[in-house]
Write a protein that holds these residues in place. Structure first.
Motif, PDB file in Angstrom:
ATOM      1  N   ILE A 192     -22.004  13.429  66.276  1.00  0.00           N
ATOM      2  CA  ILE A 192     -21.175  14.624  66.335  1.00  0.00           C
ATOM      3  C   ILE A 192     -20.932  14.968  67.794  1.00  0.00           C
ATOM      4  CG2 ILE A 192     -21.810  15.607  64.098  1.00  0.00           C
ATOM      5  CD1 ILE A 192     -23.760  17.449  65.555  1.00  0.00           C
ATOM      6  N   THR A 209     -12.771   9.283  63.267  1.00  0.00           N
ATOM      7  CA  THR A 209     -12.960   9.988  64.528  1.00  0.00           C
ATOM      8  C   THR A 209     -12.465  11.424  64.414  1.00  0.00           C
ATOM      9  OG1 THR A 209     -10.782   9.413  65.436  1.00  0.00           O
ATOM     10  CG2 THR A 209     -12.550   7.811  65.759  1.00  0.00           C
ATOM     11  N   LEU A 210     -13.021  12.300  65.236  1.00  0.00           N
ATOM     12  CA  LEU A 210     -12.575  13.693  65.294  1.00  0.00           C
ATOM     13  C   LEU A 210     -12.446  14.320  63.907  1.00  0.00           C
ATOM     14  CD1 LEU A 210      -9.847  13.320  68.089  1.00  0.00           C
ATOM     15  CD2 LEU A 210     -12.134  14.317  68.330  1.00  0.00           C
ATOM     16  N   PHE A 211     -13.457  14.082  63.081  1.00  0.00           N
ATOM     17  CA  PHE A 211     -13.484  14.605  61.719  1.00  0.00           C
ATOM     18  C   PHE A 211     -14.083  16.011  61.734  1.00  0.00           C
ATOM     19  CE2 PHE A 211     -16.012  14.643  57.584  1.00  0.00           C
ATOM     20  CZ  PHE A 211     -14.930  15.076  56.822  1.00  0.00           C
ATOM     21  N   ASN A 212     -13.319  16.999  61.274  1.00  0.00           N
ATOM     22  CA  ASN A 212     -13.767  18.400  61.267  1.00  0.00           C
ATOM     23  C   ASN A 212     -14.806  18.632  60.169  1.00  0.00           C
ATOM     24  OD1 ASN A 212     -12.015  19.851  63.294  1.00  0.00           O
ATOM     25  ND2 ASN A 212     -10.454  18.821  62.080  1.00  0.00           N
ATOM     26  N   ASN A 264     -19.613  18.171  70.304  1.00  0.00           N
ATOM     27  CA  ASN A 264     -19.268  19.582  70.482  1.00  0.00           C
ATOM     28  C   ASN A 264     -18.490  19.726  71.788  1.00  0.00           C
ATOM     29  OD1 ASN A 264     -20.563  22.686  69.688  1.00  0.00           O
ATOM     30  ND2 ASN A 264     -19.558  22.395  71.635  1.00  0.00           N
ATOM     31  N   TRP A 290     -18.132  11.627  64.023  1.00  0.00           N
ATOM     32  CA  TRP A 290     -17.656  10.260  64.235  1.00  0.00           C
ATOM     33  C   TRP A 290     -18.492   9.356  63.328  1.00  0.00           C
ATOM     34  CZ3 TRP A 290     -14.127   9.754  68.513  1.00  0.00           C
ATOM     35  CH2 TRP A 290     -13.981  10.923  69.281  1.00  0.00           C
ATOM     36  N   TYR A 310     -16.831  17.908  65.991  1.00  0.00           N
ATOM     37  CA  TYR A 310     -16.279  16.816  65.189  1.00  0.00           C
ATOM     38  C   TYR A 310     -17.358  15.782  64.896  1.00  0.00           C
ATOM     39  CZ  TYR A 310     -11.885  18.707  67.031  1.00  0.00           C
ATOM     40  OH  TYR A 310     -10.851  19.535  67.385  1.00  0.00           O
ATOM     41  N   ASN A 370     -15.336  23.292  69.471  1.00  0.00           N
ATOM     42  CA  ASN A 370     -14.735  22.419  68.468  1.00  0.00           C
ATOM     43  C   ASN A 370     -15.710  21.279  68.206  1.00  0.00           C
ATOM     44  OD1 ASN A 370     -12.282  23.903  68.400  1.00  0.00           O
ATOM     45  ND2 ASN A 370     -11.636  22.867  70.267  1.00  0.00           N
ATOM     46  N   ASP A 395     -15.658  22.261  59.196  1.00  0.00           N
ATOM     47  CA  ASP A 395     -14.558  22.944  58.518  1.00  0.00           C
ATOM     48  C   ASP A 395     -14.537  22.541  57.050  1.00  0.00           C
ATOM     49  OD1 ASP A 395     -13.839  24.159  60.829  1.00  0.00           O
ATOM     50  OD2 ASP A 395     -12.080  22.922  61.234  1.00  0.00           O
TER      51      ASP A 395
END
Length: 289
Positions: free
Chosen positions: A240, A106-109, A242, A138, A136, A134, A112
């Motif tokens: 994902i 979860t909440l994997f950047n 946003n 899932w 991320y 931001n 980045d």
């Protein structure tokens, strides 16, 4: 008891649209804090065709990722660290089929770590209006669950692979949602565990008005800030999110949340009562490190 089937039997359908004009989206949904399914908005994204489990497993990752075990919102906080390739290969091998609590990335950047993948999606229907975003990923097998909570920012949840069930509850039902005291950065959870519902503890929850949708690959759901949501993967899933911030969100909401998180990490605010830390062998571990 598992209350999900009863919720779905009485839930209303979330509005859908195939009008992807950004000004239309802003006028009728973003400004009105109203959820909507952008049906097929991501149908032509490169990610929808390219982002398979094998593709993600082949990406080079030197550091491990954090995996949530079970729904940390309502249950005891539990997470582990594992290499991305190892985790994805375990999904491919179907190693989670008979496990009660499933590991969930979860909440994997993702952007980045892999900036070149940004061109595989288009979230501009929201990002053209926001000042900070931001994003991320899932990733998880069938059966992964994110328990009832709301986010402090507007969220576009895009389904890339597999199907996801989403249940929504409007902020006007806050009085029936039994707000949890558990600290979660950027979010507020409910005490209610939909899959282990105890009516004696949370009787008013049965009065809540529910909305639901099953997202399929290419579908994007706009979840306005402070709308409660529960999410369950019906298949092996890649999504994902946003989280878009306007200037007031940055100046006030996120500044205050960062302050609370700083206090929390130093043990001055809700120490030991959060979704971001757990104690192993006397050592405090953070999900974000």
């Amino acid at each position: 008891m598992d209350f999900l089937d009863e919720i779905l039997s009485k839930s209303k359908k979330i509005e859908e649209t195939t009008n992807f004009d950004s000004n239309n989206f802003k006028k009728f949904y973003l400004n009105k804090n109203k959820p909507v399914v952008l049906k097929g908005y991501g149908h032509d994204w490169a990610a929808k065709e390219k982002w398979t489990l094998d593709f993600l497993a082949d990406l080079e990752v030197e550091s491990p990722v954090s995996l949530e075990i079970g729904a940390n919102n309502q249950k005891e906080t539990n997470f582990v660290r594992e290499n991305l390739k190892t985790y994805i290969e375990s999904i491919i091998k179907n190693e989670y089929r008979d496990k009660k609590d499933i590991a969930y990335l979860t909440l994997f950047n993702i952007f980045d770590r892999f900036p070149h993948l940004k061109d595989d999606v288009d979230l501009s229907i929201l990002t053209k209006f926001t000042k900070r975003n931001n994003i991320y990923a899932w990733i998880g097998p069938e059966g992964t669950i994110t328990g009832l909570h709301y986010d402090s920012l507007n969220n576009l949840l895009a389904q890339v692979m597999g199907r996801k069930l989403v249940v929504l509850v409007a902020p006007k039902d806050n009085k029936n949602m039994y707000i949890s005291d558990k600290f979660e950065l950027g979010a507020t959870s409910s005490e209610v565990d939909i899959n282990n519902y105890d009516e004696s503890k949370h009787p008013k929850f049965k009065e809540v008005k529910f909305f639901s949708v099953v997202l399929r690959p290419g579908d994007v759901l706009f979840i306005p800030k402070k709308w409660w949501h529960y999410v369950k993967s019906l298949d092996t899933s890649i999504s994902i999110s946003n989280f878009g911030a306007f200037l007031p969100d940055i100046l006030f909401t996120q500044t205050f949340e960062s302050f609370l998180y700083s206090l929390h990490c130093r043990g001055y605010y809700k120490k030991g009562n959060c979704t971001c830390h757990r104690v192993v062998d006397g050592k405090v571990l953070s999900k974000f490190n």
